[in-house]
Motif scaffolding. Structure first.
Motif, PDB file in Angstrom:
ATOM      1  N   PRO A  80      11.626  11.022  -4.403  1.00 12.18           N
ATOM      2  CA  PRO A  80      12.067  10.335  -3.060  1.00 12.18           C
ATOM      3  C   PRO A  80      11.449   9.173  -2.807  1.00 12.18           C
ATOM      4  O   PRO A  80       9.938   8.976  -2.724  1.00 12.18           O
ATOM      5  CB  PRO A  80      12.314  11.593  -2.071  1.00 12.18           C
ATOM      6  CG  PRO A  80      11.820  12.795  -2.675  1.00 12.18           C
ATOM      7  CD  PRO A  80      11.279  12.532  -4.071  1.00 12.18           C
ATOM      8  N   GLU A  81      12.123   8.266  -2.574  1.00 17.01           N
ATOM      9  CA  GLU A  81      11.715   6.829  -1.929  1.00 17.01           C
ATOM     10  C   GLU A  81      10.992   6.242  -3.037  1.00 17.01           C
ATOM     11  O   GLU A  81      10.326   5.182  -2.649  1.00 17.01           O
ATOM     12  CB  GLU A  81      10.778   7.250  -0.783  1.00 17.01           C
ATOM     13  CG  GLU A  81      11.480   7.649   0.373  1.00 17.01           C
ATOM     14  CD  GLU A  81      10.545   7.780   1.617  1.00 17.01           C
ATOM     15  OE1 GLU A  81       9.213   7.596   1.599  1.00 17.01           O
ATOM     16  OE2 GLU A  81      11.012   8.183   2.735  1.00 17.01           O
ATOM     17  N   SER A  82      10.830   6.326  -4.293  1.00 17.22           N
ATOM     18  CA  SER A  82      10.292   5.633  -5.311  1.00 17.22           C
ATOM     19  C   SER A  82      11.160   4.697  -5.891  1.00 17.22           C
ATOM     20  O   SER A  82      10.769   3.716  -6.546  1.00 17.22           O
ATOM     21  CB  SER A  82       9.803   6.672  -6.400  1.00 17.22           C
ATOM     22  OG  SER A  82       8.568   7.516  -5.904  1.00 17.22           O
ATOM     23  N   GLY A  83      12.600   4.723  -5.526  1.00 19.62           N
ATOM     24  CA  GLY A  83      13.559   3.867  -6.418  1.00 19.62           C
ATOM     25  C   GLY A  83      13.854   2.612  -5.583  1.00 19.62           C
ATOM     26  O   GLY A  83      13.562   2.914  -4.344  1.00 19.62           O
ATOM     27  N   TYR A  84      14.771   1.879  -6.317  1.00 15.30           N
ATOM     28  CA  TYR A  84      15.424   0.795  -5.604  1.00 15.30           C
ATOM     29  C   TYR A  84      16.771   0.619  -5.509  1.00 15.30           C
ATOM     30  O   TYR A  84      17.205   1.046  -6.694  1.00 15.30           O
ATOM     31  CB  TYR A  84      14.479  -0.383  -5.999  1.00 15.30           C
ATOM     32  CG  TYR A  84      14.770  -0.986  -7.194  1.00 15.30           C
ATOM     33  CD1 TYR A  84      15.865  -1.866  -7.502  1.00 15.30           C
ATOM     34  CD2 TYR A  84      13.942  -0.421  -8.592  1.00 15.30           C
ATOM     35  CE1 TYR A  84      16.168  -2.168  -8.867  1.00 15.30           C
ATOM     36  CE2 TYR A  84      14.287  -0.923  -9.670  1.00 15.30           C
ATOM     37  CZ  TYR A  84      15.378  -1.882  -9.940  1.00 15.30           C
ATOM     38  OH  TYR A  84      15.678  -2.122 -11.302  1.00 15.30           O
ATOM     39  N   SER A 139       0.753  -1.320   0.055  1.00 17.55           N
ATOM     40  CA  SER A 139       0.091  -0.120   0.010  1.00 17.55           C
ATOM     41  C   SER A 139       0.735   1.177  -0.143  1.00 17.55           C
ATOM     42  O   SER A 139       0.346   2.347  -0.395  1.00 17.55           O
ATOM     43  CB  SER A 139      -1.222   0.002   1.311  1.00 17.55           C
ATOM     44  OG  SER A 139      -0.277  -0.372   2.467  1.00 17.55           O
ATOM     45  N   SER A 140       2.235   1.094   0.295  1.00 15.52           N
ATOM     46  CA  SER A 140       3.064   2.361   0.498  1.00 15.52           C
ATOM     47  C   SER A 140       4.409   1.679   0.380  1.00 15.52           C
ATOM     48  O   SER A 140       4.644   0.452   0.332  1.00 15.52           O
ATOM     49  CB  SER A 140       3.018   3.180   1.658  1.00 15.52           C
ATOM     50  OG  SER A 140       3.635   2.362   2.704  1.00 15.52           O
ATOM     51  N   ASN A 161      12.246   2.425 -15.374  1.00 14.10           N
ATOM     52  CA  ASN A 161      12.864   1.742 -14.622  1.00 14.10           C
ATOM     53  C   ASN A 161      13.340   2.569 -13.385  1.00 14.10           C
ATOM     54  O   ASN A 161      13.955   3.742 -13.583  1.00 14.10           O
ATOM     55  CB  ASN A 161      14.251   1.235 -15.323  1.00 14.10           C
ATOM     56  CG  ASN A 161      15.121   0.480 -14.385  1.00 14.10           C
ATOM     57  OD1 ASN A 161      14.658   0.072 -13.342  1.00 14.10           O
ATOM     58  ND2 ASN A 161      16.398   0.286 -14.619  1.00 14.10           N
ATOM     59  N   TYR A 162      12.750   2.065 -12.137  1.00 10.18           N
ATOM     60  CA  TYR A 162      12.792   3.044 -11.110  1.00 10.18           C
ATOM     61  C   TYR A 162      14.101   2.570 -10.216  1.00 10.18           C
ATOM     62  O   TYR A 162      13.943   2.437  -8.912  1.00 10.18           O
ATOM     63  CB  TYR A 162      11.715   2.861 -10.373  1.00 10.18           C
ATOM     64  CG  TYR A 162      10.572   3.949 -10.936  1.00 10.18           C
ATOM     65  CD1 TYR A 162      10.368   5.082 -10.387  1.00 10.18           C
ATOM     66  CD2 TYR A 162       9.955   3.486 -11.836  1.00 10.18           C
ATOM     67  CE1 TYR A 162       9.511   5.781 -11.280  1.00 10.18           C
ATOM     68  CE2 TYR A 162       9.112   4.582 -12.635  1.00 10.18           C
ATOM     69  CZ  TYR A 162       8.942   5.595 -12.219  1.00 10.18           C
ATOM     70  OH  TYR A 162       7.860   6.506 -12.878  1.00 10.18           O
ATOM     71  N   ARG A 163      15.172   2.363 -10.685  1.00 11.84           N
ATOM     72  CA  ARG A 163      16.467   2.233 -10.187  1.00 11.84           C
ATOM     73  C   ARG A 163      16.972   3.683  -9.702  1.00 11.84           C
ATOM     74  O   ARG A 163      16.694   4.526 -10.073  1.00 11.84           O
ATOM     75  CB  ARG A 163      17.571   1.608 -11.087  1.00 11.84           C
ATOM     76  CG  ARG A 163      18.850   1.278 -10.532  1.00 11.84           C
ATOM     77  CD  ARG A 163      18.588   0.411  -9.391  1.00 11.84           C
ATOM     78  NE  ARG A 163      19.926  -0.096  -8.864  1.00 11.84           N
ATOM     79  CZ  ARG A 163      20.967  -0.923  -9.078  1.00 11.84           C
ATOM     80  NH1 ARG A 163      20.580  -1.641 -10.214  1.00 11.84           N
ATOM     81  NH2 ARG A 163      22.119  -1.015  -8.418  1.00 11.84           N
TER      82      ARG A 163
END
Length: 553
Positions: A435-439, A275-276, A423-425
């Motif tokens: 912010p906090e959307s990547g891995y 959910s988040s 691609n959310y690298r």
């Protein structure tokens, strides 16, 4: 002869002749016989199985179905085409769908060894998929590698049983990395539907209709209904179990896999979507969910997760992410040196061979071609002239002959990405604005590797973007604005399927908000996988009208 007596409605006693009793009994017997003929034993098995499976299969989203022991007497497994002759042309039932598509791709891939003259001669004999094959070869070496990659995907499916491997049905929003690490063979419904839609002039229509005939709602997503129809008809390789997640709040995706599990009584595990993302609580929940999925896979396949192999896959993903970042950077250039077809290759490869060298080879080739174009200062468009830049805020169009990408190329329109290709690298340009959307990746320990895969999965398309209100922080609108601004989009195009109820429910206010920010928005009213909803010719005319009326072309 004594007569039976009964009391009538007005209190009088009347006689009931034996002949009438005999006729009533005969009528009752005939009705029973008709009922038996209509509901044959196979149907009765299916009906009772569905009733019992409701409590057995999914009281929760992750309930485990215990395998039957060898000594336990089991009920014969029926497939839907054995149960009832649902409407499907008999000739379609003569062919294994996987074999049909696999042989088609293998034939197309073999043309890579031919001269251009030999290819043109061969096209006469493959009218069903001539134009699609020609489009792949027009891409040059990347097109050939993409064809070979898809050929390998089907080859893995078709040889799995001979090699003693387990076939696992899954969705495009569940990374195949874990399955590869456990030596399992993924069968991704949406990819297998898209291949049929693009290769076959007859499309996936009859398989989609068959899926509806056996009980899947017609309003469900066509991306699953295509391959699922062939699977339920017993026309594919036998899938052993099903592992999926819910991409965002897409209920039709989850329902398709749950339906398949119930209908054919297959073990089923569903990951929850976060959910988040980015906070410690959701991260722990997501990794615990992944651990439960791995236990499920180990229990039902007998294969243990090889952490050494998983570490190698993560290292390969690192390399792939670097190459995708290079392509993303070149998409920023005006004109972009990246051809429109490269976008479908980016996400098609990721959904099938993430962490595998076949995908790395394809990306390396695309980066090399794009760099050559960039150094020469030319566009990736065939004509060399870029007239317009389009951002696809949702998915592309997958009907026959790759018409959509050819249309963009012929009109001089650059495809600067979609919700599927991004691609959310951590470190990517548009991720910095969210912010906090990547891995990130970490292969230092088993726990770190599981966390890497879990968090990467949470950033796959739709899981990341369509988790709730479109205008919530980090969701669809913010992502679209970040990408449209960064890549200098001239306009935004929405395309989906009628089953995409969550995006359809908010696409109008979404378009309004995008327009307020200066981005003209076109909403396509067709189906990305089914030309019957709106023909490609009609879709093309509406796109032309949009581009001209809004003064874009």
């Amino acid at each position: 002869m004594p007569k039976k007596r009964r009391r009538s409605w007005n209190g009088r006693v009347e006689s009931l002749p034996n002949s009438l009793i005999f006729l009533l009994l005969l009528l009752l017997l005939l009705m029973l016989l008709i009922l038996i003929l209509i509901l044959n034993p196979c149907d009765l098995h299916k009906i009772t199985g569905e009733i019992m499976s409701k409590s057995k299969i999914m009281s929760k989203s992750k309930s485990k179905i215990k395998s039957k022991s060898k000594n336990e007497e089991s009920t014969p497994e029926f497939t839907s085409h054995e149960c009832r002759n649902y409407p499907m042309r008999p000739e379609l039932k003569e062919y294994n769908y996987d074999r049909l598509m696999g042989d088609t791709l293998k034939t197309a891939a073999r043309l890579a060894a031919c001269s251009e003259k030999e290819r043109e001669y061969t096209y006469r004999y493959i009218p069903e998929y001539r134009d699609t094959t020609r489009t792949f070869f027009n891409m040059g070496e990347p097109g050939i590698l993409l064809l070979k990659l898809l050929d390998t995907y089907y080859d893995n499916l078709l040889t799995a049983k001979d090699q003693g491997k387990t076939i696992v049905a899954t969705t495009f929003c569940n990374s195949p990395a874990i399955l590869h690490a456990m030596n399992l063979v993924p069968a991704t419904f949406e990819i297998l539907t898209a291949i049929g839609s693009m290769l076959w002039k007859r499309g996936m229509f009859e398989y989609m209709d068959y899926c509806v005939e056996v009980g899947m709602p017609e309003t469900s997503c066509s991306s699953q209904r295509g391959f699922l129809g062939a699977y339920l008809a017993g026309l594919t390789e036998q899938i052993d179990l099903i592992v999926c997640d819910t991409p965002g709040v897409c209920d039709t995706n989850a329902n398709a896999f749950a339906f398949a599990s119930t209908f054919l009584d297959k073990p089923y595990f569903q990951l929850n979507y976060p959910s988040s993302i980015g906070d410690q609580r959701s991260q722990k929940y997501h990794i615990d969910d992944y651990k439960a999925m791995i236990r499920f896979l180990e229990e039902h396949t007998g294969n243990k997760l090889d952490y050494d192999r998983l570490g190698e896959i993560i290292k390969e993903i690192d390399r792939q992410d670097e190459l995708i970042a290079d392509l993303e950077d070149m998409l920023l250039l005006v004109p972009t040196p990246v051809p429109p077809m490269f976008n479908v290759a980016i996400y098609g490869g990721r959904f099938t061979f993430s962490g595998r060298p076949e995908y790395t080879e394809l990306l390396e080739c695309m980066v090399r071609i794009a760099r050559q174009n960039a150094e020469a200062g030319i566009s990736g468009i065939t004509s060399g002239e870029e007239k317009l830049r389009v951002y696809m805020c949702y998915i592309d169009h997958y009907t026959v002959d790759l018409n959509y990408w050819n249309y963009l190329d012929q009109r001089g329109i650059a495809h600067i990405g979609s919700i599927l290709s991004k691609n959310y690298r951590e470190g990517n340009e548009y991720v910095r604005d969210m912010p906090e959307s990547g891995y990130g990746t970490d292969a230092s320990s088993p726990e770190a590797m599981l966390d890497t895969i879990a968090q990467m999965n949470a950033r796959l398309p739709m899981v990341r973007s369509i988790r709730g209100p479109y205008d919530k922080k980090g969701m669809w609108l913010e992502e679209s604005l970040a990408c449209a601004k960064l890549y200098q989009a001239d306009c935004v195009v929405y395309n989906g399927t009628p089953g995409c109820r969550n995006t359809w429910g908010m696409v109008k206010p979404y378009a309004r908000d995008m327009e307020r920010q200066g981005y003209p928005v076109h909403i396509m009213y067709g189906d990305a996988f089914d030309d019957r909803v709106e023909s490609w010719q009609a879709s093309r005319e509406r796109l032309d009208e949009f581009f001209h009326v809004r003064g874009l072309l």
